[in-house]
Design a protein around this motif. Structure first.
Motif, PDB file in Angstrom:
ATOM      1  N   SER A 236      35.395  42.281  46.614  1.00 20.60           N
ATOM      2  CA  SER A 236      35.235  43.313  45.580  1.00 20.60           C
ATOM      3  C   SER A 236      36.511  43.536  44.777  1.00 20.60           C
ATOM      4  O   SER A 236      36.484  44.230  43.758  1.00 20.60           O
ATOM      5  CB  SER A 236      34.798  44.632  46.210  1.00 20.60           C
ATOM      6  OG  SER A 236      35.815  45.147  47.053  1.00 20.60           O
ATOM      7  N   LYS A 237      37.623  42.935  45.228  1.00 25.61           N
ATOM      8  CA  LYS A 237      38.903  43.114  44.539  1.00 25.61           C
ATOM      9  C   LYS A 237      39.333  41.863  43.786  1.00 25.61           C
ATOM     10  O   LYS A 237      40.475  41.787  43.332  1.00 25.61           O
ATOM     11  CB  LYS A 237      39.988  43.511  45.553  1.00 25.61           C
ATOM     12  CG  LYS A 237      39.757  44.859  46.189  1.00 25.61           C
ATOM     13  CD  LYS A 237      40.927  45.308  47.049  1.00 25.61           C
ATOM     14  CE  LYS A 237      41.095  44.439  48.273  1.00 25.61           C
ATOM     15  NZ  LYS A 237      42.196  44.932  49.156  1.00 25.61           N
ATOM     16  N   LEU A 238      38.421  40.909  43.648  1.00 30.36           N
ATOM     17  CA  LEU A 238      38.742  39.710  42.888  1.00 30.36           C
ATOM     18  C   LEU A 238      39.112  40.062  41.445  1.00 30.36           C
ATOM     19  O   LEU A 238      38.484  40.934  40.825  1.00 30.36           O
ATOM     20  CB  LEU A 238      37.553  38.746  42.883  1.00 30.36           C
ATOM     21  CG  LEU A 238      37.215  38.038  44.202  1.00 30.36           C
ATOM     22  CD1 LEU A 238      35.923  37.245  44.047  1.00 30.36           C
ATOM     23  CD2 LEU A 238      38.349  37.129  44.631  1.00 30.36           C
ATOM     24  N   ASN A 239      40.109  39.386  40.912  1.00 30.88           N
ATOM     25  CA  ASN A 239      40.487  39.613  39.514  1.00 30.88           C
ATOM     26  C   ASN A 239      39.348  39.294  38.559  1.00 30.88           C
ATOM     27  O   ASN A 239      39.302  39.801  37.436  1.00 30.88           O
ATOM     28  CB  ASN A 239      41.704  38.751  39.166  1.00 30.88           C
ATOM     29  CG  ASN A 239      42.969  39.206  39.863  1.00 30.88           C
ATOM     30  OD1 ASN A 239      43.125  40.396  40.158  1.00 30.88           O
ATOM     31  ND2 ASN A 239      43.874  38.272  40.137  1.00 30.88           N
ATOM     32  N   THR A 240      38.425  38.484  39.029  1.00 24.00           N
ATOM     33  CA  THR A 240      37.254  38.115  38.227  1.00 24.00           C
ATOM     34  C   THR A 240      36.518  39.340  37.716  1.00 24.00           C
ATOM     35  O   THR A 240      36.092  39.388  36.554  1.00 24.00           O
ATOM     36  CB  THR A 240      36.290  37.262  39.077  1.00 24.00           C
ATOM     37  OG1 THR A 240      36.960  36.079  39.476  1.00 24.00           O
ATOM     38  CG2 THR A 240      35.044  36.899  38.289  1.00 24.00           C
ATOM     39  N   TRP A 241      36.355  40.333  38.579  1.00 26.77           N
ATOM     40  CA  TRP A 241      35.599  41.520  38.195  1.00 26.77           C
ATOM     41  C   TRP A 241      36.307  42.307  37.095  1.00 26.77           C
ATOM     42  O   TRP A 241      35.656  42.872  36.210  1.00 26.77           O
ATOM     43  CB  TRP A 241      35.360  42.395  39.411  1.00 26.77           C
ATOM     44  CG  TRP A 241      34.636  41.709  40.523  1.00 26.77           C
ATOM     45  CD1 TRP A 241      35.069  41.514  41.800  1.00 26.77           C
ATOM     46  CD2 TRP A 241      33.331  41.109  40.458  1.00 26.77           C
ATOM     47  NE1 TRP A 241      34.147  40.830  42.536  1.00 26.77           N
ATOM     48  CE2 TRP A 241      33.067  40.569  41.737  1.00 26.77           C
ATOM     49  CE3 TRP A 241      32.385  40.959  39.459  1.00 26.77           C
ATOM     50  CZ2 TRP A 241      31.883  39.895  42.033  1.00 26.77           C
ATOM     51  CZ3 TRP A 241      31.202  40.287  39.749  1.00 26.77           C
ATOM     52  CH2 TRP A 241      30.965  39.768  41.015  1.00 26.77           C
ATOM     53  N   ALA A 242      37.634  42.343  37.150  1.00 27.46           N
ATOM     54  CA  ALA A 242      38.393  43.033  36.110  1.00 27.46           C
ATOM     55  C   ALA A 242      38.267  42.295  34.779  1.00 27.46           C
ATOM     56  O   ALA A 242      38.053  42.916  33.721  1.00 27.46           O
ATOM     57  CB  ALA A 242      39.859  43.158  36.518  1.00 27.46           C
ATOM     58  N   PHE A 243      38.389  40.954  34.825  1.00 25.30           N
ATOM     59  CA  PHE A 243      38.249  40.159  33.603  1.00 25.30           C
ATOM     60  C   PHE A 243      36.855  40.307  33.015  1.00 25.30           C
ATOM     61  O   PHE A 243      36.685  40.422  31.791  1.00 25.30           O
ATOM     62  CB  PHE A 243      38.544  38.681  33.899  1.00 25.30           C
ATOM     63  CG  PHE A 243      39.954  38.427  34.336  1.00 25.30           C
ATOM     64  CD1 PHE A 243      41.004  39.171  33.822  1.00 25.30           C
ATOM     65  CD2 PHE A 243      40.236  37.436  35.265  1.00 25.30           C
ATOM     66  CE1 PHE A 243      42.310  38.943  34.223  1.00 25.30           C
ATOM     67  CE2 PHE A 243      41.545  37.192  35.674  1.00 25.30           C
ATOM     68  CZ  PHE A 243      42.585  37.957  35.155  1.00 25.30           C
ATOM     69  N   LEU A 244      35.857  40.301  33.884  1.00 29.52           N
ATOM     70  CA  LEU A 244      34.489  40.443  33.423  1.00 29.52           C
ATOM     71  C   LEU A 244      34.259  41.828  32.812  1.00 29.52           C
ATOM     72  O   LEU A 244      33.557  41.968  31.822  1.00 29.52           O
ATOM     73  CB  LEU A 244      33.511  40.215  34.578  1.00 29.52           C
ATOM     74  CG  LEU A 244      32.016  40.352  34.257  1.00 29.52           C
ATOM     75  CD1 LEU A 244      31.628  39.397  33.128  1.00 29.52           C
ATOM     76  CD2 LEU A 244      31.173  40.092  35.493  1.00 29.52           C
ATOM     77  N   GLY A 245      34.876  42.841  33.405  1.00 28.85           N
ATOM     78  CA  GLY A 245      34.752  44.196  32.866  1.00 28.85           C
ATOM     79  C   GLY A 245      35.313  44.305  31.460  1.00 28.85           C
ATOM     80  O   GLY A 245      34.689  44.914  30.575  1.00 28.85           O
ATOM     81  N   ILE A 246      36.491  43.712  31.232  1.00 31.61           N
ATOM     82  CA  ILE A 246      37.092  43.733  29.896  1.00 31.61           C
ATOM     83  C   ILE A 246      36.241  42.923  28.922  1.00 31.61           C
ATOM     84  O   ILE A 246      36.013  43.330  27.774  1.00 31.61           O
ATOM     85  CB  ILE A 246      38.524  43.161  29.941  1.00 31.61           C
ATOM     86  CG1 ILE A 246      39.402  44.009  30.870  1.00 31.61           C
ATOM     87  CG2 ILE A 246      39.124  43.112  28.548  1.00 31.61           C
ATOM     88  CD1 ILE A 246      39.520  45.452  30.470  1.00 31.61           C
ATOM     89  N   PHE A 247      35.764  41.774  29.396  1.00 25.90           N
ATOM     90  CA  PHE A 247      34.895  40.932  28.575  1.00 25.90           C
ATOM     91  C   PHE A 247      33.638  41.692  28.165  1.00 25.90           C
ATOM     92  O   PHE A 247      33.238  41.698  26.987  1.00 25.90           O
ATOM     93  CB  PHE A 247      34.526  39.674  29.369  1.00 25.90           C
ATOM     94  CG  PHE A 247      33.477  38.811  28.724  1.00 25.90           C
ATOM     95  CD1 PHE A 247      33.798  37.979  27.663  1.00 25.90           C
ATOM     96  CD2 PHE A 247      32.167  38.828  29.179  1.00 25.90           C
ATOM     97  CE1 PHE A 247      32.831  37.174  27.073  1.00 25.90           C
ATOM     98  CE2 PHE A 247      31.195  38.035  28.593  1.00 25.90           C
ATOM     99  CZ  PHE A 247      31.532  37.205  27.538  1.00 25.90           C
ATOM    100  N   TYR A 248      33.018  42.365  29.134  1.00 22.73           N
ATOM    101  CA  TYR A 248      31.791  43.112  28.862  1.00 22.73           C
ATOM    102  C   TYR A 248      32.059  44.308  27.957  1.00 22.73           C
ATOM    103  O   TYR A 248      31.243  44.641  27.091  1.00 22.73           O
ATOM    104  CB  TYR A 248      31.173  43.555  30.183  1.00 22.73           C
ATOM    105  CG  TYR A 248      29.773  44.100  30.058  1.00 22.73           C
ATOM    106  CD1 TYR A 248      28.843  43.481  29.249  1.00 22.73           C
ATOM    107  CD2 TYR A 248      29.378  45.237  30.762  1.00 22.73           C
ATOM    108  CE1 TYR A 248      27.558  43.978  29.115  1.00 22.73           C
ATOM    109  CE2 TYR A 248      28.100  45.741  30.647  1.00 22.73           C
ATOM    110  CZ  TYR A 248      27.195  45.105  29.824  1.00 22.73           C
ATOM    111  OH  TYR A 248      25.931  45.607  29.703  1.00 22.73           O
TER     112      TYR A 248
END
Length: 218
Positions: free
Chosen positions: A154-166
């Motif tokens: 749940s702390k993968l940087n992927t989720w942060a990048f996806l959040g900014i992308f979205y």
């Protein structure tokens, strides 16, 4: 079963992450028209009964600065929530805003809108409970040592990048949807669904690459 144990469930982790995206995006979408200093609709509510919802919104719109202040509050809380990394702060900021909106919708005749705002309020409460391990320090009278109980997934940087992308997808969609809709090129609702689907696809691709990279260095 404790909250920490529930957090180990991958399905719940993904549900929580995308719940942040969903309600955060809803706030971002609703904020733009206020920041631009525009009404929700093209028609004025000045002639509506004083105890009606449209007259209430016309009064807030006429306030100018307050109308934009609400918009900026929604935009920032939605963005922070969608970043995942600072989602606890976003959920805290989200709570007074969505609570206020919920009581506005039950104070006037909004048809089915109170159901939506109530569900958003429940979602916000769920997110605060999910982060209770961080928040309980505020309510503890004794010394408390914080231990991060969030799994690595749940702390993968992927989720942060996806959040900014979205976030930017929703922003672009909101700013350009009226023009595209007038041209008959896209329905805003369909475009919203397409944005969400594209966000999920990008997220899955990034997760696969990050998983492979992690295995490579193990």
């Amino acid at each position: 079963m404790t909250i920490s144990n529930l957090k180990k469930n991958t399905v719940l982790q993904i549900f929580t992450i995308f719940l942040r995206y969903l309600i955060g995006a809803a706030f971002v979408f609703a904020s733009i028209v206020k920041i631009q200093g525009l009404r929700f609709t093209s028609e004025t509510g000045a002639g509506s009964p004083i105890n009606s919802a449209w007259h209430f919104f016309e009064t807030m719109y006429a306030s100018g600065i307050y109308w934009k202040f609400i918009g900026w509050g929604q935009l920032l809380s939605g963005l922070i929530l969608m970043t995942q990394r600072w989602s606890t702060i976003g959920a805290i900021l989200f709570l007074p805003i969505i609570t206020n909106i919920f009581f506005i919708t039950i104070s006037y005749e909004f048809a089915g809108t109170p159901i939506i705002t109530f569900l958003m309020l429940l979602a916000n409460v769920y997110l605060l409970i999910w982060d209770w391990n961080k928040l309980k320090l505020l309510f503890s009278n004794h010394s408390y040592e914080y231990r991060d109980d969030n799994p690595p997934f749940s702390k993968l940087n992927t989720w942060a990048f996806l959040g900014i992308f979205y976030f930017f997808l929703v922003l672009i969609m909101r700013l350009g949807s009226d023009y595209l809709f007038k041209l008959g090129l896209v329905n805003p609702i369909y475009f919203m669904i397409a944005c969400f689907g594209l966000g999920v696809l990008v997220g899955l691709i990034l997760i696969i690459f990050e998983h492979r990279r992690t295995k490579r260095y193990q």
